[in-house]
Write a protein that holds these residues in place. Structure first.
Motif, short mmCIF file in Angstrom:
data_model
loop_
_atom_site.label_atom_id
_atom_site.label_comp_id
_atom_site.label_asym_id
_atom_site.label_seq_id
_atom_site.Cartn_x
_atom_site.Cartn_y
_atom_site.Cartn_z
N ARG A 328 -74.88 -43.14 -3.78
CA ARG A 328 -75.65 -44.25 -3.21
C ARG A 328 -76.28 -45.12 -4.30
O ARG A 328 -77.28 -45.79 -4.05
CB ARG A 328 -76.74 -43.70 -2.30
N THR A 329 -75.70 -45.09 -5.46
CA THR A 329 -76.26 -45.85 -6.58
C THR A 329 -75.86 -47.32 -6.47
O THR A 329 -74.68 -47.62 -6.24
CB THR A 329 -75.74 -45.29 -7.92
N PRO A 330 -76.80 -48.28 -6.59
CA PRO A 330 -76.44 -49.70 -6.52
C PRO A 330 -75.41 -50.06 -7.59
O PRO A 330 -75.44 -49.54 -8.71
CB PRO A 330 -77.77 -50.42 -6.79
N ALA A 331 -74.51 -50.95 -7.21
CA ALA A 331 -73.42 -51.31 -8.12
C ALA A 331 -73.92 -52.03 -9.37
O ALA A 331 -73.27 -51.96 -10.43
CB ALA A 331 -72.41 -52.19 -7.38
N ASP A 332 -75.05 -52.74 -9.27
CA ASP A 332 -75.54 -53.51 -10.42
C ASP A 332 -76.55 -52.73 -11.27
O ASP A 332 -77.13 -53.29 -12.21
CB ASP A 332 -76.18 -54.81 -9.95
N LEU A 333 -76.78 -51.46 -10.95
CA LEU A 333 -77.75 -50.68 -11.72
C LEU A 333 -77.12 -50.20 -13.02
O LEU A 333 -76.06 -49.58 -13.03
CB LEU A 333 -78.20 -49.47 -10.89
N ARG A 334 -77.79 -50.53 -14.13
CA ARG A 334 -77.28 -50.13 -15.44
C ARG A 334 -78.31 -49.23 -16.12
O ARG A 334 -79.52 -49.49 -16.08
CB ARG A 334 -76.99 -51.35 -16.32
N SER A 364 -78.60 -41.18 -5.89
CA SER A 364 -79.15 -42.49 -5.51
C SER A 364 -79.88 -43.09 -6.70
O SER A 364 -80.20 -42.39 -7.67
CB SER A 364 -80.10 -42.36 -4.31
N GLY A 365 -80.13 -44.38 -6.63
CA GLY A 365 -80.82 -45.06 -7.73
C GLY A 365 -81.52 -46.31 -7.25
O GLY A 365 -81.22 -46.84 -6.18
N GLY A 369 -89.04 -52.02 -10.40
CA GLY A 369 -90.05 -51.84 -11.45
C GLY A 369 -89.48 -50.90 -12.48
O GLY A 369 -88.79 -51.31 -13.41
N ASP A 370 -89.77 -49.61 -12.34
CA ASP A 370 -89.15 -48.61 -13.20
C ASP A 370 -87.71 -48.38 -12.74
O ASP A 370 -87.38 -48.49 -11.56
CB ASP A 370 -89.91 -47.28 -13.13
N LEU A 371 -86.83 -48.05 -13.69
CA LEU A 371 -85.45 -47.68 -13.35
C LEU A 371 -85.44 -46.21 -13.01
O LEU A 371 -85.95 -45.39 -13.78
CB LEU A 371 -84.52 -48.00 -14.52
N ARG A 372 -84.83 -45.84 -11.85
CA ARG A 372 -84.91 -44.47 -11.39
C ARG A 372 -83.57 -44.02 -10.81
O ARG A 372 -82.90 -44.77 -10.11
CB ARG A 372 -85.99 -44.34 -10.32
N MET A 373 -83.17 -42.80 -11.15
CA MET A 373 -82.02 -42.17 -10.53
C MET A 373 -82.44 -40.80 -10.02
O MET A 373 -83.26 -40.12 -10.64
CB MET A 373 -80.86 -42.02 -11.53
#
Length: 451
Positions: A328-334, A364-365, A369-373
């Motif tokens: 469920r990780t967003p495609a644009d999350l780096r 999921s991610g 604000g903060d980047l989280r996985m």
């Protein structure tokens, strides 16, 4: 008393103390100047009375001084009024009614020209100011001493009132100047905030450097010294990484030979030796994870793509084949990791999750604000009291299987080397949830960690 450690507080304290000292000195000097001015005014007034006496002065046939007209100031006629005159000639003296039964002290010799002034004890007051002058009504006439005295108490009272009023004004002025000093200190220290922001960027990325020309001249030597230190640190890190890579290559062949030799031993001994050999291998991998992290200008690994690649591998393993793997990780999350580092870190966590999950692993991610996985499984989980041990190098909470207890520890090394943190928590439906968190980058410089 030790000065405050804060540069801002120290500058404000010094400025406040310096301004207060200057205003106290100014208050004392102003009081003295005011008193001298008041004395000059009193002396001018006494001299005017003296000139009026001289204008009305005559000598009687017996040589005693007389006045054709009495002075106009009524205080001369009121006993102990604080204003007195006396005329002294060889034939006698004449004095004001205000002197009554008091006496003026003998004055010092008056000057040859003009009026003289002196401070003396008064007939009824502590101190009086006395002006004196010798005159001759005719060129052959006798010397006549003219004395006029005035009480100094009004001068002292005026100085006291002036001192109180000026103290209030100077206190308000100190507050205004202290506020101005605070503004000046804040504006003066603003360039240090820019240095702090650039240091934050330098902490996140070893390739970042402080601006050489964007700071005031006084700060440039500091920024140059920091840049020199950063260059030296980068060179040391490069040498350390080179030595770590050389060590890994040097140990690879001996470790492989040891594995083959262990296989020829009896099962019990071989199991213990494999565990020890696994610890050595894991220690090398962990050190490479920490020493290999360095900042780069690449945009970072795509989280969703990395997870899909790892799921494709895990699905072919006995553990993964029985599970439902959900991304469920967003495609644009780096991630702030390069591709190799992301595969190593996430691979270790997903492998651990697949081994312990009952039916499913969910990744999921978010970047709010903060980047989280978050990597969650529905396995037995880990008790909160044992989570610190689970992240320790070489600690195995399950003694079965060939693993050596380094997966989560190595993953944490990669995450922390990139400025993030790894946490363990309870999954929503039971089981374990591994949380990877990276603070939001205010500069958003896109630096990532490479291994």
């Amino acid at each position: 008393m030790r000065p405050p450690r804060s540069l801002n507080a120290r500058l404000l304290a010094f400025a406040g103390a310096a301004i207060a000292a200057a205003l106290v000195v100014a208050w004392l000097v102003l009081g003295l100047l005011f008193e001298r001015h008041a004395e000059r005014q009193l002396r001018a007034e006494l001299e005017r009375h003296g000139l009026a006496l001289v204008a009305a002065l005559e000598l009687a046939p017996n040589g005693r001084p007389t006045l054709t007209e009495q002075p106009f100031d009524p205080r001369f006629n009121r006993p102990s009024s604080g204003l007195y005159w006396r005329l002294s000639a060889p034939g006698g003296e004449l004095r004001s009614r205000s002197l009554w039964d008091g006496e003026l002290p003998a004055p010092p010799p008056p000057p040859t020209l003009g009026w003289g002034a002196s401070d003396a004890a008064g007939p009824f007051e502590p101190r009086v100011l006395v002006v004196t002058r010798d005159i001759q009504l005719t060129s052959q006439g006798p010397q006549i001493l003219v004395e006029v005295a005035g009480d100094r108490q009004p001068v002292s009272e005026a100085r006291g009132a002036f001192g109180r009023e000026s103290a209030v004004f100077l206190a308000v002025l100190w507050l205004a100047l202290a506020l101005a000093a605070w503004v000046q200190v804040r504006l003066g220290l603003t360039p240090l905030d820019a240095v702090r922001r650039e240091l934050d960027a330098l902490r996140r990325s070893s390739s970042a450097r402080l601006s050489a020309e964007g700071h005031p001249v006084e700060i440039r030597p500091l920024t140059a010294a920091i840049n020199d230190l950063a260059d030296a640190r980068a060179r040391d890190m490069d040498r350390a990484r080179g030595r770590a890579r050389d060590l890994a290559h040097a140990l690879k062949t001996p470790l492989t030979a040891l594995r083959f030799q262990i296989d020829s031993l009896d099962p019990e001994t071989a199991r213990e030796m494999r565990h020890s050999l696994g610890l050595v291998s894991g220690a090398v991998e962990g050190e490479l994870a920490r020493a290999g992290g360095r900042a780069s200008d690449s945009p970072g690994a795509g989280a969703s793509t990395t997870v899909e690649r790892l799921f494709a591998v895990i699905a072919r393993t006995p553990d993964g084949a029985r599970l439902t793997l959900t991304n469920r990780t967003p495609a644009d999350l780096r991630l702030p990791l390069d591709e190799d580092a992301a595969l190593e870190a996430l691979g270790a966590i997903l492998e651990n999750a697949a081994r312990h999950a009952a039916t499913a692993v969910v990744v999921s991610g978010a970047h709010d604000g903060d980047l989280r996985m978050e990597i969650a499984d529905d396995g037995p989980g880990i008790a909160e009291a044992r989570r610190d041990a689970a992240l320790s190098r070489g600690v195995r909470l399950d003694e079965g299987g060939p693993r050596h207890g380094l997966g989560l520890s190595i993953a944490r090394d990669f995450v922390e080397a990139s400025g993030g943190a790894l946490e363990l928590a309870d999954a929503d439906g039971g089981g374990l949830k591994v949380i990877l968190r990276w603070p939001r980058d205010p500069a958003d410089d896109g630096s990532v960690l490479t291994a």
